[in-house]
Scaffold this motif. Structure first.
Motif, short mmCIF file in Angstrom:
data_model
loop_
_atom_site.label_atom_id
_atom_site.label_comp_id
_atom_site.label_asym_id
_atom_site.label_seq_id
_atom_site.Cartn_x
_atom_site.Cartn_y
_atom_site.Cartn_z
N LYS A 177 -54.58 -68.62 22.20
CA LYS A 177 -55.38 -68.49 23.42
C LYS A 177 -56.07 -69.81 23.77
O LYS A 177 -56.24 -70.14 24.95
CB LYS A 177 -56.40 -67.37 23.25
N GLN A 178 -56.47 -70.56 22.75
CA GLN A 178 -57.07 -71.88 23.00
C GLN A 178 -56.07 -72.80 23.69
O GLN A 178 -56.41 -73.51 24.65
CB GLN A 178 -57.54 -72.50 21.69
N ILE A 179 -54.83 -72.76 23.20
CA ILE A 179 -53.78 -73.61 23.80
C ILE A 179 -53.47 -73.12 25.22
O ILE A 179 -53.25 -73.92 26.14
CB ILE A 179 -52.52 -73.60 22.91
N HIS A 180 -53.46 -71.79 25.40
CA HIS A 180 -53.26 -71.23 26.75
C HIS A 180 -54.33 -71.76 27.70
O HIS A 180 -54.03 -72.13 28.85
CB HIS A 180 -53.30 -69.69 26.67
N GLY A 181 -55.57 -71.81 27.22
CA GLY A 181 -56.66 -72.34 28.06
C GLY A 181 -56.43 -73.79 28.45
O GLY A 181 -56.65 -74.18 29.60
N ARG A 182 -55.96 -74.60 27.50
CA ARG A 182 -55.66 -76.02 27.78
C ARG A 182 -54.57 -76.14 28.83
O ARG A 182 -54.60 -77.03 29.69
CB ARG A 182 -55.23 -76.74 26.50
N ILE A 183 -53.57 -75.25 28.73
CA ILE A 183 -52.45 -75.28 29.68
C ILE A 183 -52.96 -75.00 31.09
O ILE A 183 -52.56 -75.66 32.06
CB ILE A 183 -51.37 -74.26 29.27
#
Length: 697
Positions: A177-183
């Protein structure tokens, strides 16, 4: 065309060896020709010519192109040799070696080269992250991703796909989810590959609704998009949605690939839709080991063991070698069918493939031989096992219990404890069953008490059922009833049916009626308690009560389960029902059975007709009791296998009746033929007029 190009290339390089040193332009042209032709052999000859004439390129272009060719074709050692000899290297040279090691799965070399690089770019990081994630080093991939960000390199869409795949494999939704946020912040969700990776990550992490939300908002979907969600539904235990999505995919005009078909195949099988699963299975052109195994396991789990065996034979004919999981599934199917011949054949195949000592396969073989009544062969397999777990021990202990070898059960249980294996609830069911069968009341009490006192387990309903059986059969029906009243569990159908069974043996009408009424409420459509209670009334001449129970059964439209027996002759299974007239050799079977009954009657056998309805004429009573399915199967076996040394093996789907039990004992004594009969409760080994169950089943 390719052959002609390669021939011209070979001739051109041959001319180099006769003409001496070439110019940089000629070397460049020939290197590019080698790359276009994918001809690594001529590339090596060209490289040798450069070395022979001490040709040193002005830049890294030529060597990088040759390096890339070796790496792309999987010639990692050739690539490394060239890399080590290169007079100068740039980041492309290093990245090419990273790519070669990543593709070959050589993770140690991949990490070593990465650490040796004098400088790196985003391609370096992307290659290492993808290599680590793709080879099962998901945690390491995420560590390199953190390092990439720390060193100021901007992740690309390609980077995010790799790290999302790593999170999916780790089931790490928090990081995902953290990576999704960065995307989202970086506005990087522009291509279908990132959307697919996100959908797959949420599906594998258990948030299937979030995965569906993403899927529905994808502007462009490819087959991987559909596969991610289809497999997600299957993994999350929603096979019906998996099937719905597959049908939606077909309506949309997108052709499924083998991954799609494999997942949908599993969904249909989990839903019990065998016909639809067969259709999907036939759609798969290149069936691999996983595909064959999925279908075989599906058949076995849906009660189609014969189809599982037939498909296994086809798998072998197609030249696909099964793995240990396939073999164990097929062995288990043989166990359910009690098909010794097929089981021995699969055992032989396991030995040829070298998987016979696999823990799963060995445990299945032990179980199979026990369920075929051959505990000696089961013990040979068990004794040869290099490693055992509690399942292995339970297979052997339970096998002894089913076959009436009670002392062996208790001895093996003690050995299990000596070897520091912790018994589980299944172990104690076998141990208590052995005490019950052997009439070891005090030992049974001691083992029952030890479940909680010494092994920190809580006795379950199966254990209480064993104790009720033990107490009731020993004459302590009242104590058994008290145990039911005081146990911490709510009595279920198993408890009451066990009590009803012991009441039938002890002719205890009072408690039998109590158990029967409870069963009529819990399982109103189960015929067994109605029949057992009516038989109890018939045995003591209470015909009106018997008729009342039969009338109740009829008013509720309760149907008696069909009783049938089968016998395997020369790899073919023959099935019989009571008073069967459908078998092509029925005339011979009835003649053989009539001769056998007459012979047994001369030895003192009398058919027990007391449980047949009292208003039926004696001739019909005789036919009703003498032509039970197991007797017909026995007569057929004696016709087809007249050799005295070979046991007749019969399987029955319900409990063998008292008359047939006595009949089999007489046959084993009068004609001297051993008989092995497996009913729904246990094995009966009839030898010389006695049964291994000691008339206690």
């Amino acid at each position: 065309m390719t052959g002609k190009v390669r021939q011209q290339l070979r001739q051109a390089i041959d001319s180099l060896y006769t003409g001496g040193q070439a110019t940089a332009g000629e070397y460049t042209r020939l290197v590019l020709e080698c790359i276009r032709a994918n001809d690594v052999y001529q590339a090596k000859r060209l490289q040798s010519h450069m070395d022979l004439h001490y040709f040193t390129p002005n830049d890294t272009f030529l060597h990088n192109r040759l390096l890339h060719l070796h790496a792309r074709l999987g010639r990692v050692s050739d690539a490394r040799n060239l890399f080590d000899k290169m007079p100068q290297r740039d980041v492309i040279s290093w990245n090419t070696m990273l790519s070669a090691y990543a593709k070959s799965g050589s993770i140690e070399n991949l990490r070593a080269v990465f650490e040796q690089m004098p400088y790196r770019d985003s391609v370096s990081y992307n290659t290492v992250i993808a290599g680590l994630a793709g080879n099962g080093y998901s945690s390491k991939a995420l560590e390199v991703f953190v390092r990439m960000n720390r060193e100021g390199f901007e992740p690309t869409e390609y980077t995010h796909v790799s790290v999302l795949n790593a999170c999916a494999r780790l089931l790490d939704l928090r990081k995902g989810k953290q990576i999704h946020g960065r995307i989202i912040v970086g506005n990087l969700a522009r291509n279908v590959f990132v959307w697919n990776a996100l959908t797959d990550m949420y599906a594998k992490g258990g948030e299937i609704d979030r995965a569906r939300w993403l899927f529905d908002r994808m502007s462009i979907k490819n087959v991987v998009s559909w596969n991610s969600l289809i497999s997600g539904y299957l993994k999350n235990g929603q096979p019906e949605k998996c099937i719905d999505l597959f049908q939606e995919m077909q309506v949309g005009g997108l052709n499924p690939d083998e991954v799609t078909c494999s997942n949908v195949l599993g969904a249909y099988l989990r839903s019990g839709l065998i016909h639809e699963a067969n259709k999907v299975f036939s759609m798969i052109k290149n069936k691999d080991k996983v595909c064959w195994t999925t279908m075989i396991v599906g058949y076995a789990q849906n009660g189609k063991e014969e189809d599982a065996l037939n498909l296994f034979s086809k798998m072998l004919l197609e030249g696909v070698n099964p793995d240990s999981f396939t073999i164990s599934t097929v062995v288990s199917s043989c166990a359910k069918l009690a098909s010794l011949c097929h089981g021995q054949s699969v055992h032989g195949k396991a030995i040829i493939l070298g998987v016979d000592d696999d823990l799963l396969v060995s445990s299945s073989l032990v179980d199979m031989y026990c369920k075929c009544g051959i505990t000696k062969d089961a013990w040979v397999v068990f004794d040869m096992m290099r490693y055992r777990n509690v399942i292995s021990w339970n297979s052997m202990i339970g096998g002894y219990a089913q076959n009436g070898q009670d002392l062996e059960v208790l001895a093996l249980y003690e050995k299990m404890l000596q070897e520091n294996f912790k018994p589980d609830s299944i172990t104690f069911v076998a141990v208590l069953s052995a005490c019950n069968h052997a009439g070891l009341i005090e030992e049974g009490r001691r083992y029952f008490d030890s479940i909680s006192k010494h092994h920190s387990l809580t006795p379950n309903l199966d254990h209480y059922a064993c104790m009720i059986n033990l107490l009731g059969r020993s004459g302590s029906v009242k104590e058994a009833v008290d145990l039911i009243k005081n146990m911490p569990h709510e009595p279920n159908s198993l408890i009451w049916s066990t009590l009803l069974s012991v009441c039938a043996i002890r002719a205890d009408i009072e408690h039998g009626e109590m158990a029967g009424k409870c069963l009529f409420e819990l399982e109103p459509l189960n015929a067994a308690p109605y029949i057992m209670l009516s038989n109890m009334y018939a045995a003591c001449g209470r015909w009106e009560d018997m008729a009342s129970v039969r009338s109740l059964m009829k008013s509720k439209n309760v149907k008696k389960s069909a009783a049938y027996s089968w016998i395997e002759i020369d790899n073919e299974v023959h099935k019989f029902v009571a008073e069967d007239r459908t078998h092509p050799e029925m005339e011979m079977i009835y003649e053989e059975l009539s001769r056998l009954i007459e012979k047994l009657q001369q030895a003192g056998f009398m058919p027990d007709t007391k449980l047949v309805l009292h208003d039926v004429v004696e001739e019909e009573k005789f036919a009703s009791i003498c032509y039970h399915s197991e007797k017909l199967a026995l007569a057929f076996g004696l016709i087809k296998k007249p050799h005295l040394a070979t046991p007749i093996r019969i399987i029955k789907n319900i409990r063998v009746c008292g008359d047939c039990h006595v009949f089999m004992k007489f046959v084993s004594k009068v004609i001297g033929r051993p008989i092995i009969l497996r009913d729904s409760n246990r094995f009966h080994h009839f030898i010389g007029g006695s049964c291994s169950c000691k008339d206690y089943w």
